[in-house]
Design a protein around this motif. Sequence first.
Motif, PDB file in Angstrom:
ATOM      1  N   LEU A  44    -135.654  68.370  23.820  1.00 53.91           N
ATOM      2  CA  LEU A  44    -136.992  67.849  23.556  1.00 53.91           C
ATOM      3  C   LEU A  44    -137.385  66.938  24.702  1.00 53.91           C
ATOM      4  CD1 LEU A  44    -139.429  66.959  21.623  1.00 53.91           C
ATOM      5  CD2 LEU A  44    -137.928  65.065  20.997  1.00 53.91           C
ATOM      6  N   THR A  45    -138.598  67.110  25.205  1.00 52.99           N
ATOM      7  CA  THR A  45    -139.111  66.218  26.244  1.00 52.99           C
ATOM      8  C   THR A  45    -140.342  65.509  25.709  1.00 52.99           C
ATOM      9  OG1 THR A  45    -138.403  67.842  27.905  1.00 52.99           O
ATOM     10  CG2 THR A  45    -139.794  66.026  28.646  1.00 52.99           C
ATOM     11  N   THR A  46    -140.357  64.192  25.832  1.00 54.23           N
ATOM     12  CA  THR A  46    -141.526  63.413  25.457  1.00 54.23           C
ATOM     13  C   THR A  46    -142.329  63.084  26.720  1.00 54.23           C
ATOM     14  OG1 THR A  46    -140.407  61.270  25.675  1.00 54.23           O
ATOM     15  CG2 THR A  46    -140.253  62.381  23.548  1.00 54.23           C
ATOM     16  N   TYR A  53    -143.224  57.909  19.551  1.00 50.25           N
ATOM     17  CA  TYR A  53    -142.198  58.877  19.181  1.00 50.25           C
ATOM     18  C   TYR A  53    -141.172  58.312  18.199  1.00 50.25           C
ATOM     19  CZ  TYR A  53    -144.319  60.824  23.362  1.00 50.25           C
ATOM     20  OH  TYR A  53    -145.229  61.274  24.284  1.00 50.25           O
ATOM     21  N   ILE A  56    -138.920  60.593  16.054  1.00 52.16           N
ATOM     22  CA  ILE A  56    -137.853  61.242  16.820  1.00 52.16           C
ATOM     23  C   ILE A  56    -136.675  60.292  16.991  1.00 52.16           C
ATOM     24  CG2 ILE A  56    -137.218  62.087  19.113  1.00 52.16           C
ATOM     25  CD1 ILE A  56    -138.804  64.122  17.578  1.00 52.16           C
ATOM     26  N   GLN A  60    -132.869  60.813  15.548  1.00 50.12           N
ATOM     27  CA  GLN A  60    -131.689  60.785  16.419  1.00 50.12           C
ATOM     28  C   GLN A  60    -130.662  59.776  15.933  1.00 50.12           C
ATOM     29  OE1 GLN A  60    -133.922  60.332  20.292  1.00 50.12           O
ATOM     30  NE2 GLN A  60    -132.340  61.753  20.979  1.00 50.12           N
ATOM     31  N   ALA A  74    -132.723  64.607  24.217  1.00 52.45           N
ATOM     32  CA  ALA A  74    -134.096  64.128  24.367  1.00 52.45           C
ATOM     33  C   ALA A  74    -134.273  63.460  25.719  1.00 52.45           C
ATOM     34  CB  ALA A  74    -134.446  63.152  23.246  1.00 52.45           C
TER      35      ALA A  74
END
Length: 345
Positions: A44-46, A53, A56, A60, A74
């Motif tokens: 996942l890339t923010t 976020y 997320i 995690q 991430a």
Amino acid sequence: MQSQILRINRRTVLKTAGAATAVGISQPFVLYDAHAQTAVPVRLTTGLKLANYGPIYVAQRAGLFEKQGLSLAADVGGSVNEPVAIALSGRGQFAATGTGMAMNSTAEGGRMKVIAKMTGALGMWVIAKPGTNFKSLADFKGKKVASLRFPSNTVTSPTFAMKKFGGFDAKSSGVEFVEGPPGSIVSAVRDGRADVGVVFEWDASIAAQSGLQVAFGFAETVGPILLTSVMVKEDYLASNADTVQRFCNALAAAMKLIREDKSAYVSAMSAEFANLDKTVVGAGCDRLLATRGFVPLSPLVSKAEWDAIVEHDTLAGTVRKAFSFEEMVDNRFAQKATEAFGLRG
């Protein structure tokens, strides 16, 4: 929700149930491939490193991705565009960023689908020196406004709000954006280079701690809006539906946990932003949780939220082509996750 029937031995069931109890949630099912030796790896890339976020980070820290059989890596892309570029290249699968980036990519042939909501309100505030009279959007007129660089929401969102809700054009009303890099807004207001600044958290709480005032919030004026969402390539979705479902399950579980246990949210944020003073993070969490819709009740995307962000990005000039809710949003997975975890959209 009916879940896939898996052969799971007694040891696996007991291990999974114990893990669910450890984070304080009761899960009606766990989509986990009992025959696999390892969890499914996904990336996942923010966009930027922001409080947007939070679900997320909670997922995690609480091991909720692992409970769904995912091994999540991430990363931070460094810009609102980068997460989609990474997904399109195949170097990652999930992108979490400004929703308009999914429309821009689709307009250029990189077809994306929005699968979940990450932020459902405009978590942004105006900061100013004590005594500054700033009570409405009209107070932007004639002011220098510290912001990040376009197309940051610190520019586009106030531009949209002034036009849509204030009834005036920013440029013709003497509004001048003083754009700078991350971390520059508070100092620009403090030293007088700008009259006010538009900030996310944690800058709002940093500003308050340094003696500035948080004068105005956008969320109440703008209302529900799909500011940040999770998106995947259309062809990835077509061939990896089970992985997408697992991801949405973890996200729904995190949203439920945040609602039921505020300390899980504060703890995850404090760990994720360990460079910040804990009092700043605590104050910021209070502000974010008090902002209706900022932390969604579920990952479901509503048509009203979609229409709001389309209008937002169109008026702000950050999308090349507007797409409809029906064209861009696939709610199947968020719907199942919402039902499974007893959430309401």
